[in-house]
Design an enzyme around this catalytic site. Structure first.
Site, PDB file in Angstrom:
ATOM      1  N   ASN A  87      25.191 -20.649  -8.723  1.00 54.48           N
ATOM      2  CA  ASN A  87      26.187 -21.940  -9.085  1.00 54.48           C
ATOM      3  C   ASN A  87      26.030 -22.862  -8.139  1.00 54.48           C
ATOM      4  OD1 ASN A  87      27.342 -21.326 -11.526  1.00 54.48           O
ATOM      5  ND2 ASN A  87      29.242 -21.291 -10.630  1.00 54.48           N
ATOM      6  N   HIS A 103       0.704  -1.095   0.106  1.00 57.31           N
ATOM      7  CA  HIS A 103      -0.166  -0.007   0.122  1.00 57.31           C
ATOM      8  C   HIS A 103       1.156   1.487  -0.046  1.00 57.31           C
ATOM      9  CE1 HIS A 103      -3.615   2.406   0.744  1.00 57.31           C
ATOM     10  NE2 HIS A 103      -2.871   3.056   1.684  1.00 57.31           N
ATOM     11  N   GLU A 150      -1.637  -5.493  -3.882  1.00 56.76           N
ATOM     12  CA  GLU A 150      -2.498  -4.971  -2.649  1.00 56.76           C
ATOM     13  C   GLU A 150      -3.869  -5.632  -2.752  1.00 56.76           C
ATOM     14  OE1 GLU A 150      -3.800  -0.719  -0.369  1.00 56.76           O
ATOM     15  OE2 GLU A 150      -3.480  -0.938  -2.571  1.00 56.76           O
TER      16      GLU A 150
END
Length: 687
Positions: free
Chosen positions: A418, A55, A77
């Site tokens: 990796n 918000h 939201e």
């Protein structure tokens, strides 16, 4: 008059700083929420915090006119609101949509000003968010009616509070209403104490004001509370008078345990004047009306700190000049003036040291900020790879220079990728190998002398050393496997284009990455090393200087040229005769006590032509980074001095063994040595 362009630029910078902070917090909370979702127990406060963050980002983007971010945040939201109200379940699919949306938001924020078009990606993300938000569970008959709660209580609950009450009922918790009466003078503190106590044993669903018998002096509240405690346990937990407890949904009709709610504990009767109490009321009101900020934090651009550090560096140089003038005055016979100037110079030196320390501390930030970013990377990559990974963090409070942390962020991302792609096995492979189904990546940091060490360890398959050697042979990096140690073989991994992957994936296999990791870490005067045991796992060890700003350096002279060696890397200095130097396998070494010390002649390393014959007796500066040691042969030691390292720019980026340049007090500019780079190059090439 304010320049409009400058003001606009500052506004964008302010937005980026604020938005980045919000997004980082949202990403961290989403990782925690994901763990909660896996366990089946979700903290409502965490979900509320994520909702509020989204918000805030929406409002911030709207205020600055970034409509794309505002639109995506608005739909995010909406989904979070449905989750916190219990309208939709928190499933792995929903978590994936949340993570992908946050990643898109991060990308949009990073690309502000580039003109990049994100409309298609936003449209797709909004569509997925709305699809999740509309996938509501079938509504059942609410069991709240069976609690026997008064209709006025149920009707006063918000939609969210009603959802939380329902969740507590589903968990078969006891539901209590606690009626409490507080003095108007201290109700906020007393109510806070009761709420904090209750939250330790359950969930405070709602807190509602209630009618009081003495409204001119007291205020009453009804606290709706869900807990596993029974009524007797709740009474013992609160352990205070003036409370009325009602147990809803018990076998009998709601029972009451009443005590006269006429006086709150430790509060006097309203008719008795208390001189000290009225004085606190104006203070409280004044606090509410004050315009002072609650925060004592100032967000400062790192560029301003760099500028401040450069000014401190110039002051350090000026002090060196004053000290040099003092010495010359004393030699010229102006002893009384030289003494006075020397005292002033020492006082200036003390204050400069304090100023330098203060600026340095401002630049330092916890490594935990970097680790939090890695948690999101682990979550994302493991999900894409279909692997189950636990991330364990240690030493997050260790501090490093802000710029160094920024420079190693990308290398850390590649190392983590990796570790998951190459290192950790699939759940099926791990079970077959007798390992736990979930792999573990351990991120740790600690201070070692004047360096900080960051380790990335995994319990995966480790490097197959024989396969690495065979690949090196195939690529022509070596002519024979004979004499190639396991240590040498692991160094091949950092060469450009080298990869042991059998197939190319989206993450790795092209041989692009570990060489860049090493060069980026070397650019901040760091070193990277690998330890591995096949079938057990690997450990990447990164050794970094704490800071690259103002440092104390040892000035050395070789072939009539002056160089600076960071004093943090200097272990000792010794005088050596030419005849004491030995040659082992065409490498110069020196027997230093019980160890054999490899040597490098500085003028040969930098390919400097010597105009005068080399002395028969010279100095060896013993330097070390992590566990590696090297002796650097120089003609003479000039002394110690505080220096400010300046970048040499991209033109000199490829030169090994140089980390920057520094100005001296006598207007000379010298090169600052990269000890880690020199050690790596010298040990690989034999000096």
């Amino acid at each position: 008059m304010t320049n409009t362009h400058d003001a606009s630029g500052r506004a964008v910078d302010d937005f980026l700083a604020e938005a980045e902070e919000i997004v980082e917090k949202l990403n961290t909370d989403l990782v925690t929420l994901s763990d909660c979702a896996d366990s089946g127990e979700c903290d409502p406060d965490l979900l509320n915090a994520i909702f509020r963050g989204s918000h805030s980002l929406k409002g911030l983007a709207g205020m600055f006119g970034f409509t794309e971010i505002q639109s995506l945040s608005h739909n995010l939201e909406n989904l979070l609101d449905s989750l916190r109200l219990g309208k939709i379940p928190l499933t792995p699919e929903t978590m994936n949509v949340l993570f992908d949306s946050m990643e898109l938001l991060s990308g949009i924020i990073r690309s502000i000003g580039s003109g990049e078009d994100h409309s298609a990606a936003i449209e797709d993300a909004v569509s997925r968010l709305n699809a999740c938000a509309s996938a509501r569970e079938a509504q059942e008959v609410s069991p709240l009616r069976e609690l026997g709660m008064p209709e006025k209580v149920l009707s006063s609950l918000t939609e969210y509070e009603e959802h939380r009450l329902l969740e507590n009922v589903k968990k078969r918790r006891n539901i209590f209403s606690i009626h409490a009466s507080f003095s108007l003078m201290s109700f906020d503190q007393d109510l806070g104490e009761i709420s904090d106590t209750l939250k330790k044993e359950g969930e405070v669903v709602s807190t509602l004001p209630s009618a009081s018998t003495s409204p001119e002096s007291f205020i009453d509240f009804d606290i709706l509370f869900g807990t596993d405690l029974d009524e007797e346990g709740l009474t013992a937990l609160l352990d205070r008078d003036g409370l009325t407890i009602i147990h809803y949904g018990s076998a009998a009709q709601p029972e009451e345990r009443s005590a006269p709610p006429v006086a709150a504990p430790a509060s006097p009767p309203p008719s008795v004047p208390v001189p000290a109490t009225p004085a606190t009321v104006p203070a409280g009101i004044d606090d509410q009306l004050t315009a002072k900020s609650m925060s004592r934090t100032v967000r400062v651009d790192i560029g301003k700190l760099d500028e401040l550090m450069n000014i401190v560096g110039e002051l350090v140089l000026s002090h060196s000049t004053i000290a040099d003038i003092t010495t010359r005055m004393r030699l010229a016979g102006f002893s009384s003036l030289a003494i006075e100037l020397g005292k002033a110079a020492k006082g200036l030196d003390r204050k400069l040291t304090e100023l330098q320390k203060g600026v340095m501390e401002i630049r330092m930030i916890p490594v935990g900020q970097l680790f939090e970013k890695m948690a999101r990377i682990v979550r994302k990559v493991s999900r894409e790879q279909g692997k189950k990974v636990d991330l364990k963090l240690f030493g997050a409070d260790t501090e490093l220079d802000k710029l160094i942390i920024e420079d190693i962020s990308d290398p850390m991302v590649h190392i983590i990728r990796n570790a998951i792609d190459h290192g950790l096995e699939t759940p099926e492979e791990r079970i077959a190998a007798g390992k736990p189904e979930r792999g573990t990546i351990r991120l740790s940091s600690y201070q070692k002398g004047n360096h900080v060490v960051i380790e990335v360890a995994d319990d995966g398959r480790g490097f197959n050393i024989e396969k690495v050697k065979q690949k090196a042979l195939e690529k022509g990096l070596i002519k024979t496997l004979e004499g190639v140690s396991d240590r040498d073989a692991l160094d091949f991994i950092f060469l450009p284009g080298f990869s042991t992957a059998d197939k190319v994936s989206e993450l790795s296999g092209r041989g692009v990455g570990m060489d860049v990791v090493k060069s980026n870490i070397a650019a901040v005067s760091g070193m990277v090393d690998i330890e591995s045991e096949f079938g057990k796992g690997s450990r990447i060890i990164i050794t970094l200087p704490i800071t690259l700003a103002i440092i104390k350096a040892l000035l050395v002279l070789t072939a009539d040229r002056t160089y600076a060696i960071p004093i943090t890397s200097v272990l000792e200095t010794i005088i050596v005769e030419e005849r004491e130097i030995l040659t082992v396998e065409r490498k110069e070494v020196y027997q230093l006590r019980e160890t054999t010390l490899p040597l490098v002649r500085l003028e040969r390393f930098f390919k400097v032509k010597r105009e005068t014959p080399a002395p028969c007796s010279f100095y060896v500066v013993v330097v070390g980074v992590a566990e590696k040691r090297l002796g650097i042969i120089v003609d003479d030691l000039v002394g110690q001095q505080d220096i400010v390292i300046k970048s040499l720019g991209d033109m000199f980026k490829g030169y090994k063994g140089i980390s920057g340049a520094a100005d001296l007090g006598d207007q000379r500019t010298i090169l600052v040595m990269d000890v880690g780079g020199i050690i790596g190059e010298a040990l690989r090439s034999g000096g």
